[in-house]
Every structure is written in C-alpha cells, then in structure tokens.
Design an enzyme around this catalytic site. Structure first.
Site, PDB file in Angstrom:
ATOM      1  N   HIS A  88       0.919  -1.249   0.002  1.00  0.00           N
ATOM      2  CA  HIS A  88       0.134   0.037   0.010  1.00  0.00           C
ATOM      3  C   HIS A  88       0.803   1.348  -0.036  1.00  0.00           C
ATOM      4  CE1 HIS A  88      -3.692  -1.822   0.122  1.00  0.00           C
ATOM      5  NE2 HIS A  88      -3.780  -2.008   1.578  1.00  0.00           N
ATOM      6  N   ARG A 111      -8.724   3.979  -7.786  1.00  0.00           N
ATOM      7  CA  ARG A 111     -10.189   3.971  -7.759  1.00  0.00           C
ATOM      8  C   ARG A 111     -10.559   5.518  -7.668  1.00  0.00           C
ATOM      9  NH1 ARG A 111     -14.148   0.692  -3.645  1.00  0.00           N
ATOM     10  NH2 ARG A 111     -16.100   0.930  -4.920  1.00  0.00           N
TER      11      ARG A 111
HETATM   12  P1  A3P Z   1     -16.749  -1.023  -1.741  1.00  0.00           P
HETATM   13  O1  A3P Z   1     -16.692  -0.542  -0.079  1.00  0.00           O
HETATM   14  O2  A3P Z   1     -17.393   0.258  -2.514  1.00  0.00           O
HETATM   15  O3  A3P Z   1     -17.802  -1.903  -1.644  1.00  0.00           O
HETATM   16  P2  A3P Z   1      -9.704  -3.461  -0.982  1.00  0.00           P
HETATM   17  O4  A3P Z   1      -9.770  -4.784  -1.619  1.00  0.00           O
HETATM   18  O5  A3P Z   1      -8.684  -2.501  -1.324  1.00  0.00           O
HETATM   19  O6  A3P Z   1     -10.058  -3.503   0.401  1.00  0.00           O
HETATM   20  O7  A3P Z   1     -11.112  -2.796  -1.576  1.00  0.00           O
HETATM   21  C1  A3P Z   1     -12.387  -2.923  -1.169  1.00  0.00           C
HETATM   22  C2  A3P Z   1     -13.348  -2.500  -2.275  1.00  0.00           C
HETATM   23  O8  A3P Z   1     -13.385  -3.183  -3.644  1.00  0.00           O
HETATM   24  C3  A3P Z   1     -14.788  -2.667  -1.741  1.00  0.00           C
HETATM   25  O9  A3P Z   1     -15.706  -1.476  -2.290  1.00  0.00           O
HETATM   26  C4  A3P Z   1     -15.053  -4.069  -2.063  1.00  0.00           C
HETATM   27  O10 A3P Z   1     -16.665  -4.226  -1.938  1.00  0.00           O
HETATM   28  C5  A3P Z   1     -14.795  -3.984  -3.615  1.00  0.00           C
HETATM   29  N1  A3P Z   1     -14.222  -5.290  -3.973  1.00  0.00           N
HETATM   30  C6  A3P Z   1     -13.751  -6.316  -3.408  1.00  0.00           C
HETATM   31  N2  A3P Z   1     -13.758  -7.446  -4.431  1.00  0.00           N
HETATM   32  C7  A3P Z   1     -14.264  -7.127  -5.408  1.00  0.00           C
HETATM   33  C8  A3P Z   1     -14.494  -7.834  -6.720  1.00  0.00           C
HETATM   34  N3  A3P Z   1     -14.086  -9.098  -6.831  1.00  0.00           N
HETATM   35  N4  A3P Z   1     -15.101  -7.186  -7.628  1.00  0.00           N
HETATM   36  C9  A3P Z   1     -15.324  -5.658  -7.662  1.00  0.00           C
HETATM   37  N5  A3P Z   1     -14.987  -5.165  -6.449  1.00  0.00           N
HETATM   38  C10 A3P Z   1     -14.664  -5.802  -5.261  1.00  0.00           C
END
Ligand code: A3P
Length: 283
Positions: A88, A111
């Site tokens: 990160h 994002r």
């Molecule tokens: P939201 O909170 O908008 O739903 P990270 O993995 O970096 O923590 O990011 C989390 C974000 O990615 C969350 O967004 C989560 O729901 C979304 N996310 C996780 N898996 C995903 C997938 N397979 N496809 C699309 N979005 C996904």
C-alpha cells in the site's frame, strides 16, 4: 511496523501489486494470482486455491509485520517464483530493489476519489464496530471528508499516491501498469488481457477460446470472494471476518452518501491536484 522488510530483495520474476486501501486490492490480488499461476493451478480446477483461501493470504502484503503470526516478516526467499506480493506504500517509499530490479513489475490499481473515500470511511466504521473499540460511534462523514481533503489519509494524500505511480507508468510503461477500478468494472476482459501481457503471461488464442478469462473473472468475482467460507477465524493477522472487506463493489456509490456540495469539493480539489498530469476521473 509498516513498510517492507529493509532487506527485501526483489526478483526479476516478481509482480508487485500496489493500491490504496479500499480501491480493489482483493480483486487485483485474485485476478493476478489466478492469471500468473494458471499453469500450476488450472483455472477450471475444483481445487483452485482461490476457492478456499483469501487472496490476502495467497498474495501477502510486504508491509504490516503484525499480520504475520510471529510478528515478523515471513521469509520471502522461500516463496515459489513467480511471487505475487502486495503493497500500500507510495511509490517513493518502495524498497529500492523493487524499483531497480529490471524485470520486477508493478501493477497499480486506483479508484475514483469519491468512491474510494466512501469505501474507506465505511470500512473504518465497520472495523470500529466489529472490533468493539471503546468508541464505536461512526466518524461523521463531514469530519472524514475534511481529513481526506486535507490529505490526512492512510499512506498519505490520495492524489500524491496516485501521481507517484502514474508518473512512473508514463515514464516506464514496461515497469508500471496503471489501472482504474471503474474501467475494469465496465469491461474487465481487455484489462485482464493487459494485466496478463504486462506480467509476461499473455493468454493464447486457445486459452481465450477455452474460456480461461471467464474462469479467472469467475474465481475473482465479488460474490465468490465475499462468500469464501474459510476465514471464520479471520484472515491471517487481520483478526476480522472475510466478509468485512466486501461491501457493495459498485461504481458511483458515493452518490448515496455525498451531498452535491461535498462532491463538488472533492471534484474541484482532485482536478486541481491532478492538473497537468493527464490523469482524470470522469465520475
Ligand atoms: P466498496 O466498499 O465500495 O464495496 P480493497 O480490496 O482494496 O480493500 O477494496 C475494497 C473495495 O473493493 C470494496 O468496495 C469492495 O466491495 C470492492 N471489491 C472487493 N472485491 C471485489 C471484486 N471481486 N470485484 C469488484 N469489487 C470488489
């Protein structure tokens, strides 16, 4: 506690995934793991590791010593090549060896700022509630937004994080691939192909015809990852349930949380910060 082990030595075969928290890290981990390891783990296999293991465990972070049981970093030299690892930290804080090892590649996923902000804010509140901290009251959105707009975010200001990797991707496109969550959500296949080609594992025509890309997208789908049944006791070191990482996985959810004035504030700030870089967000 945060940051790669000082002696981390990158290999030419490494793929490093870089993201800000809540920008699709788990998705990128899963897509990359399935793509790069598809000879070792056929994507059609009913025993594919992604069906039973969190991508956070399959693609470990190079930072956060506390995630590992012994509170010390695992011996990354024992990992099988090709290694897929995640960070990160901003570009300038990466281990020099990652930057200087010629064929060690970096994939950055970002994002749009408003959705990223909402996802972080919601996640922090969910974590607070899940961990039963002394002050479980959710942080008011106004306060959270103020901090975000003043650059007070995990891993530094949102715009600096993006620009660090963005500039490198322009200067060294063979080293850094820059992806956007929204583009991938809209049309995942071409981006999956780019990811595979960039990493040195392009799909053959035969694989495309056999539906390998669909299988990888299936293995990495929101529903499948969210409903993984293996992490009842929490993912390595995070001490939270797998489900907490998944919320909506949608583009544009900010519209349900930000007032028009708040949205305008973020848009103006991001436009100003990214001005002249060529990096833009449309939503
Ligand atoms: P939201 O909170 O908008 O739903 P990270 O993995 O970096 O923590 O990011 C989390 C974000 O990615 C969350 O967004 C989560 O729901 C979304 N996310 C996780 N898996 C995903 C997938 N397979 N496809 C699309 N979005 C996904």
């Amino acid at each position: 506690m945060v940051g790669e082990p000082a002696n981390f030595q990158a290999w030419d075969t490494d793929l490093i995934l870089a993201t800000l928290p809540r920008s699709g890290t788990l998705w990128l981990k899963s897509l990359s793991f399935a793509t790069i390891n598809r000879t070792r783990y056929p994507t059609s296999s009913k025993e594919h590791p992604l069906l039973t293991t969190s991508p956070h465990d399959l693609v470990p972070f190079l930072e956060f010593k506390h995630l590992y049981g012994s509170n010390s970093f695992p011996d990354f030299t024992k990992f099988q090549s090709p290694r897929v690892l995640a960070v990160h930290v901003p570009y300038h804080s990466l281990a020099e060896s990652i930057k200087n090892t010629p064929n060690c590649k970096i994939v950055y996923l970002c994002r749009n700022p408003k959705d990223n902000f909402i996802s972080i804010w919601q996640f922090q509140n969910r974590l607070k509630a899940a961990k039963n901290v002394n002050d479980p009251e959710p942080l008011p959105i106004e306060e959270a937004l103020d901090l975000f707009c003043h650059g007070v975010s995990l891993y530094g200001p949102f715009w600096d994080h993006l620009l660090g990797y963005w500039k490198e991707s322009l200067e060294k496109p063979e080293k850094v691939l820059f992806l956007k969550y929204e583009d991938m959500m809209k049309d995942p296949k071409p981006h999956l192909k780019r990811l595979a080609e960039f990493s040195g594992y392009p799909f053959s025509l035969e694989e495309e015809n056999e539906g390998v890309l669909d299988e990888i997208l299936g293995l990495s789908s929101f529903d499948l990852l969210k409903n993984l049944d293996v992490n009842k006791d929490g993912i390595t070191g995070f001490n939270v349930q797998n489900k907490i990482f998944f919320r909506k996985g949608e583009v544009g959810d900010w519209k349900n949380h930000l007032t028009p004035l708040m949205a305008e504030r973020v848009d103006r700030l991001i436009e100003e910060k990214l001005h002249g870089s060529g990096l833009v967000f449309s939503n």
